[in-house]
Design an enzyme around this catalytic site. Structure first.
Site, PDB file in Angstrom:
ATOM      1  N   GLY A  38       0.880  -1.370  -0.099  1.00 20.32           N
ATOM      2  CA  GLY A  38      -0.011  -0.028   0.221  1.00 20.32           C
ATOM      3  C   GLY A  38       0.817   1.155  -0.044  1.00 20.32           C
ATOM      4  O   GLY A  38       1.237   1.478   1.026  1.00 20.32           O
ATOM      5  N   ALA A  39       0.930   1.991  -1.162  1.00 22.06           N
ATOM      6  CA  ALA A  39       1.672   3.171  -1.306  1.00 22.06           C
ATOM      7  C   ALA A  39       0.941   4.371  -1.292  1.00 22.06           C
ATOM      8  O   ALA A  39       1.299   5.485  -2.092  1.00 22.06           O
ATOM      9  CB  ALA A  39       2.612   2.810  -2.339  1.00 22.06           C
ATOM     10  N   ASN A  67      -8.742   0.057   7.541  1.00 21.92           N
ATOM     11  CA  ASN A  67     -10.251   0.607   8.367  1.00 21.92           C
ATOM     12  C   ASN A  67     -11.008  -0.835   8.125  1.00 21.92           C
ATOM     13  O   ASN A  67     -10.780  -1.680   7.401  1.00 21.92           O
ATOM     14  CB  ASN A  67     -10.719   1.635   7.518  1.00 21.92           C
ATOM     15  CG  ASN A  67     -10.033   2.838   7.841  1.00 21.92           C
ATOM     16  OD1 ASN A  67      -9.481   3.105   8.892  1.00 21.92           O
ATOM     17  ND2 ASN A  67     -10.065   3.837   6.772  1.00 21.92           N
ATOM     18  N   LYS A  79     -11.927   1.310  17.129  1.00 22.18           N
ATOM     19  CA  LYS A  79     -11.424   2.008  15.963  1.00 22.18           C
ATOM     20  C   LYS A  79     -12.582   2.169  14.770  1.00 22.18           C
ATOM     21  O   LYS A  79     -12.675   3.208  14.077  1.00 22.18           O
ATOM     22  CB  LYS A  79     -10.188   1.173  15.233  1.00 22.18           C
ATOM     23  CG  LYS A  79      -9.701   1.998  14.050  1.00 22.18           C
ATOM     24  CD  LYS A  79      -9.069   3.092  14.083  1.00 22.18           C
ATOM     25  CE  LYS A  79      -8.618   3.664  12.492  1.00 22.18           C
ATOM     26  NZ  LYS A  79      -7.691   2.928  11.946  1.00 22.18           N
ATOM     27  N   ASN A  91     -13.889   5.642  13.272  1.00 26.01           N
ATOM     28  CA  ASN A  91     -13.962   5.831  11.974  1.00 26.01           C
ATOM     29  C   ASN A  91     -15.420   6.303  11.431  1.00 26.01           C
ATOM     30  O   ASN A  91     -15.574   7.142  10.475  1.00 26.01           O
ATOM     31  CB  ASN A  91     -13.377   4.293  11.034  1.00 26.01           C
ATOM     32  CG  ASN A  91     -12.122   4.486  11.030  1.00 26.01           C
ATOM     33  OD1 ASN A  91     -11.413   5.553  10.890  1.00 26.01           O
ATOM     34  ND2 ASN A  91     -11.410   3.310  10.787  1.00 26.01           N
ATOM     35  N   ARG A 119      -6.582  15.134   6.773  1.00 28.59           N
ATOM     36  CA  ARG A 119      -7.526  14.948   5.963  1.00 28.59           C
ATOM     37  C   ARG A 119      -7.956  13.711   5.969  1.00 28.59           C
ATOM     38  O   ARG A 119      -7.296  12.695   5.722  1.00 28.59           O
ATOM     39  CB  ARG A 119      -7.381  15.316   4.512  1.00 28.59           C
ATOM     40  CG  ARG A 119      -7.173  16.869   4.409  1.00 28.59           C
ATOM     41  CD  ARG A 119      -6.784  17.234   2.942  1.00 28.59           C
ATOM     42  NE  ARG A 119      -6.311  18.513   2.658  1.00 28.59           N
ATOM     43  CZ  ARG A 119      -5.350  18.854   1.497  1.00 28.59           C
ATOM     44  NH1 ARG A 119      -5.338  18.339   0.569  1.00 28.59           N
ATOM     45  NH2 ARG A 119      -5.149  20.030   1.554  1.00 28.59           N
ATOM     46  N   SER A 135      -9.046   9.967   5.369  1.00 24.45           N
ATOM     47  CA  SER A 135      -9.017   9.074   4.131  1.00 24.45           C
ATOM     48  C   SER A 135     -10.429   9.089   3.424  1.00 24.45           C
ATOM     49  O   SER A 135     -10.162   9.206   2.057  1.00 24.45           O
ATOM     50  CB  SER A 135      -8.845   7.476   4.739  1.00 24.45           C
ATOM     51  OG  SER A 135      -9.989   6.801   5.281  1.00 24.45           O
TER      52      SER A 135
END
Length: 297
Positions: A18-19, A105, A178, A182, A246, A248
């Site tokens: 994941g970049a 997430n 979490k 989220n 910001r 995701s």
């Protein structure tokens, strides 16, 4: 690690699949203390990132690979969008690691199939924040990273790189906390197109708190280890710690990408359906985000 071998034939202590903004933030901090391989979505993206990426105030050059050129790695961290989890899991297995850790997430552990009893798989949580724009990647709020039992070596690597990281015996409860964070922050940040900290101010604060109060009974019944006041305080604390970030989901909306609303609010709504309960504000937020991204149900 054998640094004399070509990069694609080296075996790395750690790899990150994941970049995106968060993956690159983790990779650049870790790379200061341990060799790290980064897996981008394809070879072209990998080639572009190898030329350098600005993270914070530093231009960084990382060992970046496409999925078809993935090197071996002892441990793999998955930081892709939830819709890409199955593909990322296949890439991770090809790297023949000791373990695969998701810091994504939602609730995705079931999408990380083990290749045998020797391979450890699990989902942790992180409240680190970062976003990306035309200038580069911007880390935006230090948080805490919790890992499932068995991932002590990964926790040690993260701690050595300056992350606040530890193994949490009750990781299932941490994942629910979490999910609550989220489900409260991400959709509102996307709908109002504001950074996280703005949600603590009027007029957004009322909606933020309403989403917490509405979700709490569902998640508490599932094992959330926070009373209602503590749950609200947790959401406020994360919004404060990542005030300039910001979310995701906001980044996805701004970039015209499909969001993770199904993996966040959608999961919460499914849990409510199973309990025979209604979450009208969450359902309204879910519909609005789906409409905003052009996939209204």
């Amino acid at each position: 690690m054998d640094t004399s071998a070509p990069p694609s034939r080296r075996r790395y202590p750690l790899a990150i699949i994941g970049a995106g903004a968060l993956g690159l933030t983790f990779a650049t901090r870790l790379a200061d203390s341990v060799p790290v391989a980064v897996l981008a979505r394809d070879r072209l993206r990998a080639e572009a990132l190898r030329q350098g990426v600005l993270v914070g105030a530093r231009l960084r050059r990382l060992d970046v690979f496409g999925p078809d050129e993935a090197p071996g790695a002892d441990w793999v961290i998955v930081l892709v969008k939830t819709g890409d989890t199955s593909v990322a899991a296949a890439t991770a297995l090809a790297m023949q690691p000791r373990g695969v850790l998701s810091l994504q997430n939602g609730l995705v552990e079931e999408l990380l199939p083990a290749a045998g009893p020797a391979l450890l798989v699990g989902q942790g949580v992180t409240t680190e924040g970062a976003y990306r724009d035309a200038q580069g990647v911007h880390p935006a709020g230090a948080g805490e990273t919790l890992l499932p039992p068995g991932f002590e070596p990964v926790a040690a690597l993260l701690a050595a790189a300056g992350f606040v990281a530890r193994v949490a015996p009750d990781i299932a409860a941490a994942r629910l906390a979490k999910l609550l964070v989220n489900a409260a922050i991400n959709p509102l940040a996307a709908l109002f197109q504001v950074p996280n900290g703005a949600l603590l101010q009027p007029p957004h604060r009322l909606l933020l708190d309403t989403l917490v109060h509405e979700a709490w009974p569902i998640l508490h019944a599932r094992g959330l280890a926070l009373d209602e006041a503590a749950a609200l305080a947790r959401v406020h604390a994360v919004a404060t710690a990542t005030a300039g970030n910001r979310a995701s989901m906001l980044q996805d909306v701004l970039a015209g990408r499909r969001t993770e609303i199904d993996a966040i609010t959608g999961v919460l709504l499914r849990l409510a359906d199973e309990a025979g309960l209604e979450l009208p504000v969450h359902r309204a937020v879910y519909t609005l985000v789906r409409t905003l991204e052009g996939t209204a149900p």
